[in-house]
Design a protein around this motif. Structure first.
Motif, short mmCIF file in Angstrom:
data_model
loop_
_atom_site.label_atom_id
_atom_site.label_comp_id
_atom_site.label_asym_id
_atom_site.label_seq_id
_atom_site.Cartn_x
_atom_site.Cartn_y
_atom_site.Cartn_z
N LEU A 115 -0.16 -14.88 2.45
CA LEU A 115 -1.24 -13.99 2.03
C LEU A 115 -0.65 -12.63 1.66
O LEU A 115 0.34 -12.19 2.26
N ILE A 116 -1.27 -11.97 0.68
CA ILE A 116 -0.90 -10.60 0.31
C ILE A 116 -2.12 -9.70 0.45
O ILE A 116 -3.21 -10.04 -0.05
N LEU A 117 -1.97 -8.58 1.15
CA LEU A 117 -2.99 -7.53 1.22
C LEU A 117 -2.54 -6.43 0.28
O LEU A 117 -1.48 -5.81 0.48
N LEU A 118 -3.32 -6.15 -0.76
CA LEU A 118 -2.89 -5.28 -1.85
C LEU A 118 -3.86 -4.13 -2.06
O LEU A 118 -5.05 -4.34 -2.31
N ASP A 119 -3.34 -2.90 -1.99
CA ASP A 119 -4.14 -1.71 -2.26
C ASP A 119 -4.35 -1.58 -3.77
O ASP A 119 -3.43 -1.85 -4.56
N VAL A 120 -5.54 -1.17 -4.17
CA VAL A 120 -5.85 -1.04 -5.60
C VAL A 120 -5.28 0.25 -6.18
O VAL A 120 -4.70 0.25 -7.27
N ILE A 121 -5.45 1.36 -5.48
CA ILE A 121 -5.04 2.66 -6.00
C ILE A 121 -3.63 2.99 -5.55
O ILE A 121 -3.37 3.31 -4.39
N MET A 122 -2.66 2.85 -6.50
CA MET A 122 -1.26 3.18 -6.23
C MET A 122 -0.68 3.86 -7.47
O MET A 122 -1.13 3.62 -8.59
N ASP B 298 0.87 -1.18 0.00
CA ASP B 298 0.00 0.00 0.00
C ASP B 298 0.90 1.23 0.00
O ASP B 298 1.85 1.30 0.79
N ASP B 299 0.63 2.21 -0.88
CA ASP B 299 1.48 3.39 -0.95
C ASP B 299 1.31 4.33 0.23
O ASP B 299 2.11 5.25 0.44
N SER B 300 0.26 4.12 1.02
CA SER B 300 0.01 4.96 2.18
C SER B 300 0.72 4.40 3.42
O SER B 300 0.41 3.30 3.87
N ALA B 301 1.65 5.19 3.97
CA ALA B 301 2.34 4.77 5.18
C ALA B 301 1.38 4.63 6.34
O ALA B 301 1.54 3.76 7.21
N VAL B 302 0.34 5.47 6.36
CA VAL B 302 -0.65 5.42 7.44
C VAL B 302 -1.41 4.10 7.39
O VAL B 302 -1.62 3.43 8.41
N GLN B 303 -1.81 3.69 6.18
CA GLN B 303 -2.58 2.45 6.03
C GLN B 303 -1.72 1.22 6.34
O GLN B 303 -2.18 0.27 6.99
N THR B 304 -0.47 1.20 5.87
CA THR B 304 0.38 0.04 6.15
C THR B 304 0.66 -0.08 7.65
O THR B 304 0.69 -1.18 8.19
N THR C 93 5.47 0.48 -2.64
CA THR C 93 5.39 0.59 -4.10
C THR C 93 5.11 -0.78 -4.69
O THR C 93 5.44 -1.81 -4.08
N ALA C 94 4.53 -0.79 -5.88
CA ALA C 94 4.20 -2.06 -6.53
C ALA C 94 5.46 -2.87 -6.84
O ALA C 94 5.48 -4.09 -6.64
N GLN C 95 6.49 -2.20 -7.35
CA GLN C 95 7.71 -2.91 -7.71
C GLN C 95 8.39 -3.52 -6.48
O GLN C 95 8.88 -4.65 -6.52
N GLU C 96 8.41 -2.75 -5.40
CA GLU C 96 8.99 -3.27 -4.16
C GLU C 96 8.19 -4.46 -3.66
O GLU C 96 8.74 -5.47 -3.21
N GLY C 97 6.86 -4.36 -3.77
CA GLY C 97 6.00 -5.46 -3.35
C GLY C 97 6.19 -6.71 -4.19
O GLY C 97 6.20 -7.83 -3.66
N LEU C 98 6.37 -6.53 -5.51
CA LEU C 98 6.57 -7.68 -6.40
C LEU C 98 7.88 -8.39 -6.07
O LEU C 98 7.93 -9.63 -6.03
N ARG C 99 8.93 -7.61 -5.82
CA ARG C 99 10.22 -8.22 -5.45
C ARG C 99 10.10 -8.99 -4.14
O ARG C 99 10.62 -10.10 -4.00
N ALA C 100 9.43 -8.38 -3.17
CA ALA C 100 9.27 -9.03 -1.87
C ALA C 100 8.47 -10.33 -2.00
O ALA C 100 8.79 -11.34 -1.38
#
Length: 358
Positions: free
Chosen positions: A99-106, A60-66, A84-91
Motif C-alpha cells: 500500500l502507498i499513502l500519498l499526500d496530494v500537495i507536494m 509526504d513532504d511534511s516530516a511531521v505528517q510522515t 519527495t515525489a521522486q524519492e517516493g517513486l524510486r522507493a
C-alpha cells in the motif's frame, strides 16, 4: 508436637504456598505472552505470520505528517517514509509494498502527477494508493479516484480511521494478488499460461535492453501430438502435456526465467544471460530430458514422446522489435520439425545458426 516441629511445618507450608504462587504467576505470564503474540498476528489481518509484516510506503513532504503516520502504523506494519515525489517513486519501484499513502500537495510534483506516474509504471501500477489531503473540494476527490487511487482520506485524520482503511486495503490487495496469480497459471500443467507470458515478456525484453544482456526466446512443441491423441486418447494426451511441462519447467527455475504454455501442445521459454551457442547447448539438454522420460508413442512413427525446439538469442537495442525475434524463434521451430523433429535449431546474436543432429 513441640515448637520446633510446629515451626518446620509452618515453613514447609509457606514454601509450598510460595512455590504454587510462583507457578501460577509464571503460568499467567506465559498465557499473557501467548495472547499478546496471537493478538499481534491477528492485527496483521492479511494472512501473514507474525514477524513477516506488510510494507507500507508513506510519501509526504511534511516530516511531521510522515512521523505521525509512522507512529500510528509502526506496530502493525513496516513503514517506509519519503518526503519527495521522486524519492517516493524510486522507493515504490524498488520495494515490495502492499500500500502507498500519498499526500496530494507536494512541491515539484504533486500527488496527482505522482499517482499518474505510479499507474503508468509496470512495476508499481498494481500497488493500491490512498490519497491524503486537506483539500475538501469533492472535485479533487473525484480526480484522485479517476486517476486510480483506491481511497481518499482528509486531513486531519483519525488514527482509528487510518488503521481501518489501511488494513482493509492491504487485505483487498492480497485477495486481488491471489486471484491474479491464479489467473496467470495454466490449469492443466500448473506452469505460467499465455496470459502470464503476454504480461511479462515485454518487461523481460526491456530488462535485457536496459542491462545490455543477451536474451533467448524459444518456441517448442510436442512432436506428432495429434497422432498421439488419436492413438491413446485425449486423457492420455493431457498426461503427456503435464509430464513434458514438468520436465521442462525444472530447467527454468531462475527468477529471470519464464516458461509458459503457449497453447495446446506448444510452449514458450525466455531466459537471460546466455550467449547464443550456450543457449543452444542448454536447450539440447532440455530436449534430451523429455526424450529420456521414455513415454511410449505410436511405435511405427516414433518410439518415444519427443519435442522440437527453435529459438533465437539477441541483445535487444533501441529500435528492435520483440515480435520480430519471436517470429524468428517460430521459424527456427518450423525448421526443426522440417528437418526431422526431436531436435533444436537455433539462431545466435550475429545470425549464426546451429542445428542439432546435422
Amino acid at each position: 508436637m513441640d515448637n520446633r516441629e510446629r515451626k518446620q511445618g509452618a515453613e514447609k507450608k509457606l514454601g509450598a504456598e510460595k512455590k504454587l504462587g510462583a507457578e501460577k504467576k509464571l503460568g499467567a505470564e506465559k498465557k499473557l505472552g501467548a495472547e499478546k503474540k496471537l493478538g499481534a498476528g491477528k492485527k496483521l489481518g492479511v494472512g501473514k505470520e507474525a514477524g513477516t509484516r506488510e510494507k507500507i510506503l508513506v510519501i509526504d513532504d511534511s516530516a511531521v505528517q510522515t512521523e505521525h503516520l509512522y507512529s500510528i502504523l509502526k506496530e502493525d506494519y513496516e513503514v517506509v517514509r519519503c518526503q519527495t515525489a521522486q524519492e517516493g517513486l524510486r522507493a515504490a519501484k524498488d520495494g515490495n509494498f502492499s500500500l502507498i499513502l500519498l499526500d496530494v500537495i507536494m512541491p515539484d510534483m504533486d500527488g496527482f502527477m505522482l499517482l499518474q506516474e505510479l499507474k503508468a509504471t509496470e512495476l508499481t501500477r498494481h500497488i493500491p494508493v490512498i490519497l491524503l489531503t486537506s483539500l475538501a473540494d469533492i472535485q479533487y476527490e473525484e480526480r484522485g479516484l479517476l486517476l486510480g487511487a483506491v481511497d481518499y482520506v482528509a486531513k486531519p485524520f483519525s488514527p482509528v480511521i487510518i488503521r481501518a482503511r489501511v488494513n482493509t486495503h492491504v487485505q483487498l490487495y492480497h485477495y486481488q494478488m491471489e486471484y491474479r496469480e491464479q489467473a496467470m497459471v495454466d490449469g492443466l500443467t500448473g506452469v505460467a499460461n499465455r496470459r502470464r507470458y503476454e504480461d511479462v515478456s515485454r518487461n523481460k525484453w526491456e530488462d535485457a535492453m536496459r542491462f545490455g544482456l543477451p536474451l533467448s526466446i524459444c518456441m517448442f512443441d510436442i512432436d506428432k501430438f495429434k497422432l498421439y491423441n488419436d492413438t491413446f486418447g485425449h486423457p492420455a494426451g493431457d498426461q503427456v502435456i503435464i509430464s513434458v511441462a514438468k520436465s521442462v519447467s525444472a530447467h527454468f527455475q531462475r527468477a529471470t526465467d519464464l516458461f509458459a504454455r503457449y497453447g495446446g501442445e506448444e510452449f514458450v521459454a525466455m531466459f537471460m544471460g546466455s550467449a547464443g551457442k550456450s543457449a543452444f547447448e542448454f536447450m539440447k539438454t532440455v530436449r534430451q530430458a523429455v526424450e529420456d522420460l521414455h513415454i511410449p508413442h505410436n511405435s511405427p512413427v516414433c518410439e518415444w514422446v519427443t519435442i522440437s525446439a527453435g529459438g533465437v538469442t539477441c541483445v535487444p537495442k533501441a529500435g528492435d522489435s520483440y515480435d520480430t525475434f519471436l517470429k524468428l524463434a517460430d521459424t527456427m521451430l518450423y525448421d526443426a520439425k522440417r528437418l526431422g523433429r526431436n531436435r533444436v535449431v537455433w539462431m545466435g546474436e550475429n545470425g549464426a545458426q546451429w542445428r542439432e543432429k546435422d
